[in-house]
Design a protein around this motif. Structure first.
Motif, PDB file in Angstrom:
ATOM      1  N   LYS A   1       0.806  -1.227   0.000  1.00 39.90           N
ATOM      2  CA  LYS A   1       0.000   0.000   0.000  1.00 39.90           C
ATOM      3  C   LYS A   1       0.839   1.276   0.000  1.00 39.90           C
ATOM      4  N   THR A   2       1.988   1.240  -0.649  1.00 40.54           N
ATOM      5  CA  THR A   2       2.822   2.446  -0.722  1.00 40.54           C
ATOM      6  C   THR A   2       2.123   3.577  -1.473  1.00 40.54           C
ATOM      7  N   ASP A   3       1.134   3.250  -2.292  1.00 38.92           N
ATOM      8  CA  ASP A   3       0.391   4.283  -3.014  1.00 38.92           C
ATOM      9  C   ASP A   3      -0.416   5.172  -2.070  1.00 38.92           C
ATOM     10  N   LEU A   4      -0.637   4.719  -0.850  1.00 45.27           N
ATOM     11  CA  LEU A   4      -1.420   5.486   0.124  1.00 45.27           C
ATOM     12  C   LEU A   4      -0.555   6.294   1.089  1.00 45.27           C
ATOM     13  N   LEU A   5       0.763   6.203   0.918  1.00 48.10           N
ATOM     14  CA  LEU A   5       1.677   6.928   1.800  1.00 48.10           C
ATOM     15  C   LEU A   5       1.810   8.382   1.379  1.00 48.10           C
ATOM     16  N   SER A   6       1.902   9.234   2.374  1.00 49.93           N
ATOM     17  CA  SER A   6       2.347  10.594   2.098  1.00 49.93           C
ATOM     18  C   SER A   6       3.774  10.677   2.644  1.00 49.93           C
ATOM     19  N   GLU A   7       4.495  11.701   2.270  1.00 49.99           N
ATOM     20  CA  GLU A   7       5.899  11.794   2.670  1.00 49.99           C
ATOM     21  C   GLU A   7       6.075  11.641   4.171  1.00 49.99           C
ATOM     22  N   ASN A   8       7.116  10.938   4.554  1.00 54.93           N
ATOM     23  CA  ASN A   8       7.513  10.739   5.954  1.00 54.93           C
ATOM     24  C   ASN A   8       6.513   9.941   6.779  1.00 54.93           C
ATOM     25  N   ASP A   9       5.590   9.217   6.140  1.00 55.47           N
ATOM     26  CA  ASP A   9       4.643   8.379   6.880  1.00 55.47           C
ATOM     27  C   ASP A   9       5.261   7.084   7.365  1.00 55.47           C
ATOM     28  N   PHE A  10       6.283   6.614   6.685  1.00 51.44           N
ATOM     29  CA  PHE A  10       6.862   5.321   7.025  1.00 51.44           C
ATOM     30  C   PHE A  10       8.376   5.402   6.937  1.00 51.44           C
ATOM     31  N   ASP A  11       9.050   4.926   7.963  1.00 51.27           N
ATOM     32  CA  ASP A  11      10.499   4.922   7.993  1.00 51.27           C
ATOM     33  C   ASP A  11      11.000   3.554   7.523  1.00 51.27           C
ATOM     34  N   GLU A  12      11.470   3.502   6.273  1.00 55.91           N
ATOM     35  CA  GLU A  12      11.912   2.238   5.694  1.00 55.91           C
ATOM     36  C   GLU A  12      13.070   1.623   6.477  1.00 55.91           C
ATOM     37  N   GLU A  13      13.818   2.429   7.174  1.00 53.49           N
ATOM     38  CA  GLU A  13      14.959   1.918   7.934  1.00 53.49           C
ATOM     39  C   GLU A  13      14.517   0.893   8.982  1.00 53.49           C
ATOM     40  N   ILE A  14      13.315   1.051   9.522  1.00 51.89           N
ATOM     41  CA  ILE A  14      12.797   0.114  10.527  1.00 51.89           C
ATOM     42  C   ILE A  14      12.644  -1.275   9.928  1.00 51.89           C
ATOM     43  N   ILE A  15      12.000  -1.363   8.770  1.00 47.01           N
ATOM     44  CA  ILE A  15      11.815  -2.665   8.123  1.00 47.01           C
ATOM     45  C   ILE A  15      13.154  -3.209   7.645  1.00 47.01           C
ATOM     46  N   LYS A  16      14.007  -2.339   7.151  1.00 54.07           N
ATOM     47  CA  LYS A  16      15.316  -2.774   6.663  1.00 54.07           C
ATOM     48  C   LYS A  16      16.107  -3.449   7.786  1.00 54.07           C
ATOM     49  N   LYS A  17      16.155  -2.827   8.946  1.00 55.98           N
ATOM     50  CA  LYS A  17      16.895  -3.394  10.086  1.00 55.98           C
ATOM     51  C   LYS A  17      16.279  -4.713  10.552  1.00 55.98           C
ATOM     52  N   TYR A  18      14.955  -4.742  10.613  1.00 58.15           N
ATOM     53  CA  TYR A  18      14.283  -5.973  11.044  1.00 58.15           C
ATOM     54  C   TYR A  18      14.546  -7.105  10.049  1.00 58.15           C
ATOM     55  N   ALA A  19      14.389  -6.820   8.777  1.00 62.09           N
ATOM     56  CA  ALA A  19      14.587  -7.834   7.737  1.00 62.09           C
ATOM     57  C   ALA A  19      16.023  -8.361   7.765  1.00 62.09           C
ATOM     58  N   GLU A  20      16.984  -7.460   7.851  1.00 68.82           N
ATOM     59  CA  GLU A  20      18.392  -7.879   7.887  1.00 68.82           C
ATOM     60  C   GLU A  20      18.684  -8.738   9.117  1.00 68.82           C
ATOM     61  N   SER A  21      18.152  -8.344  10.268  1.00 69.61           N
ATOM     62  CA  SER A  21      18.432  -9.100  11.497  1.00 69.61           C
ATOM     63  C   SER A  21      17.779 -10.485  11.477  1.00 69.61           C
ATOM     64  N   ASN A  22      16.766 -10.668  10.645  1.00 69.58           N
ATOM     65  CA  ASN A  22      16.089 -11.967  10.532  1.00 69.58           C
ATOM     66  C   ASN A  22      16.415 -12.690   9.236  1.00 69.58           C
ATOM     67  N   ASN A  23      17.362 -12.130   8.472  1.00 70.80           N
ATOM     68  CA  ASN A  23      17.798 -12.741   7.214  1.00 70.80           C
ATOM     69  C   ASN A  23      16.625 -12.987   6.254  1.00 70.80           C
ATOM     70  N   ILE A  24      15.755 -11.979   6.133  1.00 75.15           N
ATOM     71  CA  ILE A  24      14.614 -12.042   5.226  1.00 75.15           C
ATOM     72  C   ILE A  24      14.694 -10.835   4.291  1.00 75.15           C
ATOM     73  N   ASN A  25      14.543 -11.075   3.013  1.00 77.75           N
ATOM     74  CA  ASN A  25      14.502  -9.968   2.063  1.00 77.75           C
ATOM     75  C   ASN A  25      13.128  -9.319   2.098  1.00 77.75           C
ATOM     76  N   TYR A  26      13.064  -8.072   1.643  1.00 80.93           N
ATOM     77  CA  TYR A  26      11.795  -7.354   1.673  1.00 80.93           C
ATOM     78  C   TYR A  26      11.687  -6.422   0.473  1.00 80.93           C
ATOM     79  N   ARG A  27      10.476  -5.958   0.252  1.00 81.16           N
ATOM     80  CA  ARG A  27      10.217  -4.959  -0.784  1.00 81.16           C
ATOM     81  C   ARG A  27       8.985  -4.162  -0.367  1.00 81.16           C
ATOM     82  N   LEU A  28       9.063  -2.843  -0.549  1.00 80.59           N
ATOM     83  CA  LEU A  28       7.899  -1.988  -0.360  1.00 80.59           C
ATOM     84  C   LEU A  28       7.264  -1.807  -1.726  1.00 80.59           C
ATOM     85  N   MET A  29       5.947  -1.932  -1.781  1.00 81.80           N
ATOM     86  CA  MET A  29       5.261  -1.854  -3.068  1.00 81.80           C
ATOM     87  C   MET A  29       3.774  -1.576  -2.866  1.00 81.80           C
TER      88      MET A  29
END
Length: 179
Positions: free
Chosen positions: A121-149
Motif C-alpha cells: 500500500k505504498t500508493d497510500l503513503l504521504s511523505e515521511n509516513d513510514f520509515d523504511e529503515e525500521i523494516i530494513k533493520k528488522y529484515a536484515e536481522s532476521n535474514n529475510i529480504n523485503y520490498r515496499l510496493m
C-alpha cells in the motif's frame, strides 16, 4: 512416460486488511479490485506455471489475518515451501503484528523457509509516513529480504518476487534477482 508436475505451496501471512488476498488475485487474474472480502479462514488458490521448460502446480494459501485464526494460519504456513509475509505500510501496528507472526512461525516450525516480506500500500503513503529503515533493520536481522510496493500498481513486481522465490526454492540460478 509423462512426468508428474512438482507441487509448490506459497502461503501469504499478515494481519487483517494488509492486502494478501489482493496480491494473490493480482497474480492470478492480472487485475486490481478494491472489493475484497476479509478472509475468514484459509483460502486456497491453484494455478499451473511453467519455468525452465518444467511445469509446476502452484498453490497459494491466503490466510485469515485475525488473531482468532492465527494458530490455524501458522499451521498452514509451516507446511508450505515459501512464506510471504505482508504488512500495510500505512499502519505501523500491522508491522508490529507481522513481527509476532514471524516469531510464531519460527517457534512452531522445525525447518527454515524461503520467506519474503512485502510492505504493501505504498500508493497510500504521504511523505515521511513510514520509515523504511525500521523494516530494513528488522529484515536484515532476521535474514529475510523485503520490498515496499503497492498491489494496486505493481503486479509485475509481485510476479517477479514470486518467480524469484520459486527459483530459489527449486535451486535454479537466477541472475535477475530483484532483492
Amino acid at each position: 512416460m509423462e512426468q508428474k508436475n512438482k507441487n509448490i505451496t506459497i502461503t501469504l501471512m499478515g494481519g487483517i486488511e494488509v492486502g494478501k488476498t489482493t496480491l494473490i488475485n493480482m497474480y492470478l487474474e492480472q487485475e486490481f479490485s478494491d472489493l475484497t472480502l476479509i478472509t475468514m479462514g484459509n483460502d486456497r488458490f491453484r494455478t499451473k506455471i511453467k519455468m525452465n521448460n518444467n511445469s509446476y502446480n502452484l498453490t497459494f494459501w491466503d490466510t485469515g489475518g485475525t488473531e482468532r485464526l492465527r494458530l490455524y494460519s501458522v499451521n498452514t504456513a509451516i507446511k508450505s515451501d515459501i512464506i510471504i509475509y505482508v504488512f500495510d505500510v500505512t499502519n505501523f501496528d500491522s508491522f508490529e503484528e507481522l513481527k509476532r507472526i514471524i516469531s510464531l512461525v519460527k517457534e512452531n516450525s522445525e525447518k527454515d523457509y524461503i520467506s519474503y516480506i512485502i510492505g504493501n500500500k505504498t500508493d497510500l503513503l504521504s511523505e515521511n509516513d513510514f520509515d523504511e529503515e525500521i523494516i530494513k533493520k528488522y529484515a536484515e536481522s532476521n535474514n529475510i529480504n523485503y520490498r515496499l510496493m503497492t498491489a494496486k500498481e505493481n503486479i509485475e513486481m509481485f510476479k517477479e518476487i514470486v518467480e524469484n522465490l520459486i527459483m530459489e526454492y527449486l535451486g535454479i540460478s537466477n541472475k535477475f534477482k530483484i532483492y
